[in-house]
Design a protein around this motif. Structure first.
Motif, short mmCIF file in Angstrom:
data_model
loop_
_atom_site.label_atom_id
_atom_site.label_comp_id
_atom_site.label_asym_id
_atom_site.label_seq_id
_atom_site.Cartn_x
_atom_site.Cartn_y
_atom_site.Cartn_z
N ASP A 120 22.08 11.95 13.02
CA ASP A 120 23.13 12.77 12.40
C ASP A 120 23.23 14.12 13.09
OD1 ASP A 120 23.74 10.81 10.58
OD2 ASP A 120 22.38 11.58 9.02
N PHE A 121 22.09 14.69 13.48
CA PHE A 121 22.07 15.97 14.17
C PHE A 121 22.85 15.88 15.50
CE2 PHE A 121 20.15 18.93 17.17
CZ PHE A 121 20.18 20.12 16.47
N ALA A 154 9.50 22.25 13.52
CA ALA A 154 9.86 21.19 14.47
C ALA A 154 9.03 21.33 15.74
CB ALA A 154 11.35 21.25 14.80
N SER A 155 8.48 20.23 16.20
CA SER A 155 7.64 20.25 17.40
C SER A 155 8.50 20.25 18.66
CB SER A 155 6.74 19.01 17.42
OG SER A 155 7.53 17.83 17.53
N PRO A 156 7.95 20.74 19.79
CA PRO A 156 8.69 20.71 21.06
C PRO A 156 9.15 19.30 21.44
CG PRO A 156 6.79 22.13 21.24
CD PRO A 156 6.67 21.44 19.92
N LYS A 157 8.33 18.29 21.13
CA LYS A 157 8.70 16.92 21.47
C LYS A 157 9.95 16.48 20.70
CE LYS A 157 4.20 15.09 22.85
NZ LYS A 157 3.16 14.05 22.59
N LEU A 158 10.04 16.90 19.42
CA LEU A 158 11.21 16.55 18.61
C LEU A 158 12.47 17.19 19.17
CD1 LEU A 158 12.57 15.32 16.14
CD2 LEU A 158 11.88 17.36 14.83
N ILE A 159 12.37 18.46 19.53
CA ILE A 159 13.54 19.16 20.08
C ILE A 159 13.97 18.52 21.40
CG2 ILE A 159 14.32 21.37 21.02
CD1 ILE A 159 12.41 22.71 18.99
N GLN A 160 12.99 18.19 22.23
CA GLN A 160 13.30 17.54 23.50
C GLN A 160 13.95 16.19 23.26
OE1 GLN A 160 10.06 17.47 26.31
NE2 GLN A 160 10.91 15.70 27.40
N ARG A 161 13.45 15.46 22.27
CA ARG A 161 14.00 14.14 21.98
C ARG A 161 15.46 14.23 21.52
NH1 ARG A 161 11.10 12.63 17.69
NH2 ARG A 161 9.30 12.25 19.03
N LEU A 162 15.80 15.26 20.75
CA LEU A 162 17.17 15.41 20.25
C LEU A 162 18.17 15.56 21.40
CD1 LEU A 162 16.54 17.82 17.22
CD2 LEU A 162 17.15 15.39 17.13
N SER A 179 22.08 13.06 25.68
CA SER A 179 22.41 12.67 27.05
C SER A 179 22.39 11.14 27.19
CB SER A 179 21.43 13.31 28.03
OG SER A 179 20.10 12.85 27.81
N ALA A 180 21.45 10.48 26.48
CA ALA A 180 21.41 9.02 26.52
C ALA A 180 22.65 8.42 25.87
CB ALA A 180 20.15 8.51 25.79
N TRP A 181 23.12 9.07 24.79
CA TRP A 181 24.34 8.59 24.11
C TRP A 181 25.52 8.64 25.08
CZ3 TRP A 181 29.19 10.44 23.00
CH2 TRP A 181 29.92 9.74 22.03
N ALA A 197 16.74 19.62 28.28
CA ALA A 197 15.92 19.36 27.10
C ALA A 197 14.58 20.10 27.19
CB ALA A 197 15.68 17.86 26.95
N ARG A 198 13.99 20.14 28.38
CA ARG A 198 12.75 20.88 28.57
C ARG A 198 12.97 22.38 28.37
NH1 ARG A 198 7.82 19.48 28.32
NH2 ARG A 198 7.23 20.96 29.97
#
Length: 431
Positions: free
Chosen positions: A8-9, A329-337, A342-344, A415-416
């Motif tokens: 959703d984000f 929120a962890s850095p991994k979560l932010i990177q994943r978002l 970009s994958a979408w 993302a990084r």
């Protein structure tokens, strides 16, 4: 944050920048579609050439040649596994003159073993295989080239623009008796000896329209008789009148390579469809890799747009990133978002590219034959089963991996960058 909340984000932020995301997806679509369509040309041409090769000759056929005039060891070859038939055709080194009523034809004469021919699945368009010494099989165009003297003169005076063939024997040749005599190529008169043969079979039409089959196939038992007559009518030392060729037929196409390799180990020179197909596959493998490389460049160019889009997205959402970090929120979560976004873009662009590529491929195979035929002025070209573009599933998989992979890599750096944003500075940023 649940996976659903993450989706959703990403969706909410894509909706905020519809135009920019649309243009980025369009660039990714064009790059991936260009890659697929370009590579499909290589697959299409290869498929067409493979079909042409397999139609031109028997797919289970292996031609065998001896070195330095040695004789073939037929008994040894017949013991090779998967060998179904060994056909030795012997061509007579003299002209054969055949007469049927007031019609005649000059052509090639072949001696063969009809038992082996039947094992090799020699195809006939009409009739049957000979069972007696005086029965023969003739080529598909034998009848239309069986002319009277008047028809032959008219044919010599005709031009290539004349569409209708002149003369020829219009009835069925099956059961007809022809009188055949030999003639030296150095002489204008045929030998006085003649033989009567009954036509019992007619070979299948050649795969190519430009091939003309007027051969006469005799039983190999006539070899000594023909040699004797030739020696009696030609002065000088006895001349070897015959030229032999040997073809081996395997039980199936998959066994051709095995038989070919074993014959090579026996010291023979061989040629088969499998070797031609292997050479063709090697050439088109390099050709397709080149096309995919060129197409990948288009995908890389599209990746620049994805990189810019994701960089701007990180800059615009600095405060939101700060809020996410503040609430744990962890850095991994932010990177994943951001990687999900970009994958979408890569996935949507790839799906659209595949759909467009299949549509372009279909239209190319439908329209190009008509366009080329009209440009060349050849109506027959439109009827050819030529494939200009072919998209196998393997190409779709490779192109999808390249396209989505490039999109993910393009979004990785932004993302990084998002994970390194300072929380205090991000919260101080004005809305």
């Amino acid at each position: 944050m649940l996976f659903k909340d993450q989706v959703d984000f990403v969706r909410q932020h894509i909706k905020k920048n519809k135009l920019r995301v649309f243009m980025t997806v369009l660039a990714a679509t064009m790059g991936c579609a260009f890659l697929i369509v370009l590579a499909s040309i290589g697959f299409g041409i290869r498929d067409t050439m493979r079909k042409e090769i397999l139609e031109d000759q028997a797919i289970t056929e292996v031609e065998v040649y001896t070195n330095d005039g040695e004789e073939l060891e037929i008994s040894k070859i017949s013991n090779v596994e998967y060998v179904d038939a060994i056909v030795q055709r012997t061509r007579i080194g003299a002209m054969a003159v055949s007469q049927l009523g007031d019609r005649s034809i000059e052509g090639a004469t072949l001696l063969t073993n009809f038992v082996e021919e039947e094992k090799s699945n020699l195809k006939l368009s009409e009739g049957r295989m000979p069972t007696k010494d005086n029965e023969i099989v003739v080529g598909y165009q034998f009848a239309e080239n069986l002319l009277t003297d008047e028809e032959r003169k008219a044919m010599e005076q005709s031009t290539e623009e004349d569409a209708e063939p002149i003369g020829g024997f219009k009835e069925s040749l099956i059961g007809k008796t022809v009188s055949m005599s030999l003639q030296s190529y150095e002489s204008e008169e045929a030998f006085p000896e003649t033989w009567d043969f009954t036509i019992v079979g007619i070979t299948e039409k050649p795969a190519k329209d430009w091939l003309v089959d007027t051969n006469m196939l005799f039983d190999e038992s006539w070899k000594d008789k023909f040699q004797e007559v030739y020696d009696a009518n030609v002065e000088g030392e006895n001349i070897d009148l015959f030229y032999s060729s040997t073809k081996i037929y395997t039980s199936s196409l998959e066994h051709v390579k095995t038989v070919t390799e074993e014959l090579k180990e026996m010291g023979y020179s061989v040629y088969s469809v499998s070797e031609q197909l292997e050479q063709l596959d090697v050439f088109f493998m390099a050709f397709k890799i080149g096309l995919i490389f060129v197409g990948t460049i288009a995908v890389l160019i599209a990746s620049i747009g994805i990189f810019n889009t994701m960089t701007m997205a990180v800059t615009e959402r600095t405060r939101e990133i700060g809020v996410l970090k503040a609430i744990g929120a962890s850095p991994k979560l932010i990177q994943r978002l951001f990687l999900m976004e970009s994958a979408w873009i890569g996935v949507i662009g790839t799906v659209l590219a595949v759909i467009i590529s299949y549509a372009v491929s279909y239209l190319a195979n439908w329209i190009l034959p008509m366009v080329v035929g009209a440009a060349l002025g050849e109506d027959e070209f439109q009827d050819l089963s030529m494939t200009f573009s072919l998209i196998p599933w393997q190409l779709v998989v490779v192109a999808s991996i390249i396209s989505i992979g490039v999109a993910m890599i393009s979004g990785w750096r932004p993302a990084r960058k998002a994970t390194k944003i300072d929380v205090i500075q991000a919260l101080r940023q004005e809305l």
